[in-house]
Write a protein that holds these residues in place. Sequence first.
Motif, PDB file in Angstrom:
ATOM      1  N   GLY A   5      39.934  30.682  37.583  1.00 49.41           N
ATOM      2  CA  GLY A   5      39.479  31.978  37.123  1.00 49.41           C
ATOM      3  C   GLY A   5      40.468  32.541  36.123  1.00 49.41           C
ATOM      4  O   GLY A   5      41.498  31.929  35.844  1.00 49.41           O
ATOM      5  N   TYR A   6      40.145  33.716  35.563  1.00 52.81           N
ATOM      6  CA  TYR A   6      41.097  34.316  34.639  1.00 52.81           C
ATOM      7  C   TYR A   6      41.849  35.440  35.330  1.00 52.81           C
ATOM      8  O   TYR A   6      41.803  35.552  36.550  1.00 52.81           O
ATOM      9  CB  TYR A   6      40.457  34.690  33.316  1.00 52.81           C
ATOM     10  N   CYS A   7      42.588  36.239  34.577  1.00 51.13           N
ATOM     11  CA  CYS A   7      43.630  37.074  35.187  1.00 51.13           C
ATOM     12  C   CYS A   7      43.139  37.990  36.291  1.00 51.13           C
ATOM     13  O   CYS A   7      43.802  38.117  37.325  1.00 51.13           O
ATOM     14  CB  CYS A   7      44.371  37.875  34.113  1.00 51.13           C
ATOM     15  N   TYR A   8      41.986  38.640  36.099  1.00 53.15           N
ATOM     16  CA  TYR A   8      41.521  39.582  37.105  1.00 53.15           C
ATOM     17  C   TYR A   8      41.220  38.866  38.421  1.00 53.15           C
ATOM     18  O   TYR A   8      41.508  39.380  39.502  1.00 53.15           O
ATOM     19  CB  TYR A   8      40.269  40.318  36.615  1.00 53.15           C
ATOM     20  N   GLU A   9      40.628  37.695  38.321  1.00 54.14           N
ATOM     21  CA  GLU A   9      40.308  36.917  39.520  1.00 54.14           C
ATOM     22  C   GLU A   9      41.577  36.380  40.184  1.00 54.14           C
ATOM     23  O   GLU A   9      41.774  36.503  41.394  1.00 54.14           O
ATOM     24  CB  GLU A   9      39.386  35.762  39.150  1.00 54.14           C
ATOM     25  N   GLN A  10      42.423  35.750  39.377  1.00 59.17           N
ATOM     26  CA  GLN A  10      43.631  35.134  39.916  1.00 59.17           C
ATOM     27  C   GLN A  10      44.533  36.162  40.597  1.00 59.17           C
ATOM     28  O   GLN A  10      44.984  35.971  41.739  1.00 59.17           O
ATOM     29  CB  GLN A  10      44.418  34.458  38.779  1.00 59.17           C
ATOM     30  N   ASN A  11      44.805  37.244  39.906  1.00 56.35           N
ATOM     31  CA  ASN A  11      45.753  38.219  40.449  1.00 56.35           C
ATOM     32  C   ASN A  11      45.141  39.111  41.522  1.00 56.35           C
ATOM     33  O   ASN A  11      45.860  39.607  42.394  1.00 56.35           O
ATOM     34  CB  ASN A  11      46.371  39.038  39.315  1.00 56.35           C
ATOM     35  N   SER A  12      43.830  39.313  41.511  1.00 56.70           N
ATOM     36  CA  SER A  12      43.190  40.032  42.614  1.00 56.70           C
ATOM     37  C   SER A  12      43.269  39.208  43.892  1.00 56.70           C
ATOM     38  O   SER A  12      43.555  39.748  44.981  1.00 56.70           O
ATOM     39  CB  SER A  12      41.731  40.343  42.278  1.00 56.70           C
ATOM     40  N   LEU A  13      43.036  37.916  43.782  1.00 54.76           N
ATOM     41  CA  LEU A  13      43.150  37.042  44.949  1.00 54.76           C
ATOM     42  C   LEU A  13      44.588  36.978  45.440  1.00 54.76           C
ATOM     43  O   LEU A  13      44.853  37.099  46.647  1.00 54.76           O
ATOM     44  CB  LEU A  13      42.649  35.638  44.608  1.00 54.76           C
ATOM     45  N   PHE A  14      45.523  36.831  44.518  1.00 54.18           N
ATOM     46  CA  PHE A  14      46.927  36.736  44.905  1.00 54.18           C
ATOM     47  C   PHE A  14      47.403  38.052  45.535  1.00 54.18           C
ATOM     48  O   PHE A  14      48.180  38.039  46.501  1.00 54.18           O
ATOM     49  CB  PHE A  14      47.780  36.379  43.689  1.00 54.18           C
ATOM     50  N   ALA A  15      46.917  39.173  45.013  1.00 57.77           N
ATOM     51  CA  ALA A  15      47.282  40.469  45.592  1.00 57.77           C
ATOM     52  C   ALA A  15      46.782  40.579  47.031  1.00 57.77           C
ATOM     53  O   ALA A  15      47.484  41.098  47.906  1.00 57.77           O
ATOM     54  CB  ALA A  15      46.709  41.603  44.747  1.00 57.77           C
ATOM     55  N   ALA A  16      45.569  40.097  47.286  1.00 59.52           N
ATOM     56  CA  ALA A  16      45.032  40.127  48.647  1.00 59.52           C
ATOM     57  C   ALA A  16      45.875  39.278  49.581  1.00 59.52           C
ATOM     58  O   ALA A  16      46.143  39.664  50.725  1.00 59.52           O
ATOM     59  CB  ALA A  16      43.581  39.642  48.644  1.00 59.52           C
TER      60      ALA A  16
END
Length: 282
Positions: free
Chosen positions: A81-92
């Motif tokens: 995925g791109y940044c919003y997907e990657q970092n939203s998942l990592f934040a969770a």
Amino acid sequence: MSHGRNEGESMWSGDELDLDAYLERVGYDGELAPTVRTLTALHRAHVRAIPFENLDVALGRVVSLDVKSLQSKLVRSRRGGYCYEQNSLFAAVLERLGFQVAGRGARNRTRGDVLLPVTHALLIVTVDGRPWLADTGFGQQGPLEPVPLREGVRVEQGGWTFGIGVEDEGIHVLRSLRPEGWKDLYAFSPQTLCPGDFTVMNHYSSSHPRSSFVGKVVAQQPGAGVRRALIRDLLTTVRADGTVEERTVGPGELIQTLSEVFGIELDAEESAALVRVHSAVV
């Protein structure tokens, strides 16, 4: 001060995460305490396992940022995925483990003097009172590990060197050292962003005709010693010693390249649709 969330409600929906499935996806079996050591190891594992890609955007699909959708795509379907997907998942993931996580919005500076809108999403993770820049979603130029958010810092990661600068109004800049000198990657303000802000930015990046992700295939992967990026039909390999290799990827090679170079597996319908998109822009 209230920020519109109920007591006990997680900002990044870490409580909805299937943590075991995520850890298996990224191949991580180390400690899970909210320490710098854990943050660093998880960040490294994530960027190694989950590629940066915009294939849903290229196909004209809606990009969803809720945790269940992210898990279905990036974890169970083993997509990227791109940044919003990657970092939203990592934040969770980080929130679930007890880390203090905040979002930021950055202005990409990799295109020289062109003034671009704030469209990149990254994270600031605070451990023992010290902030770290964590970004699993900047593609092949991004950091492999968290970077201390401190002016003048310089860190080496897998043959690549990153630094932090500070400008007027408290603007922080992530920089990368190249053979020709330091190059700005992106700049961001201290303003905290929430998942809803990522959703607004995601809408622009996934649908606006001026978005750099609309209408073409993008896949990227950072790594120790070598970075690879496919943008439109150009596959670029950059090595830490400064050497660069480029080759053209035609429609007939696209699906094999996505699989062999970036580890992205697609079904027959998706593959055929992507080849049509790719054929139209090369």
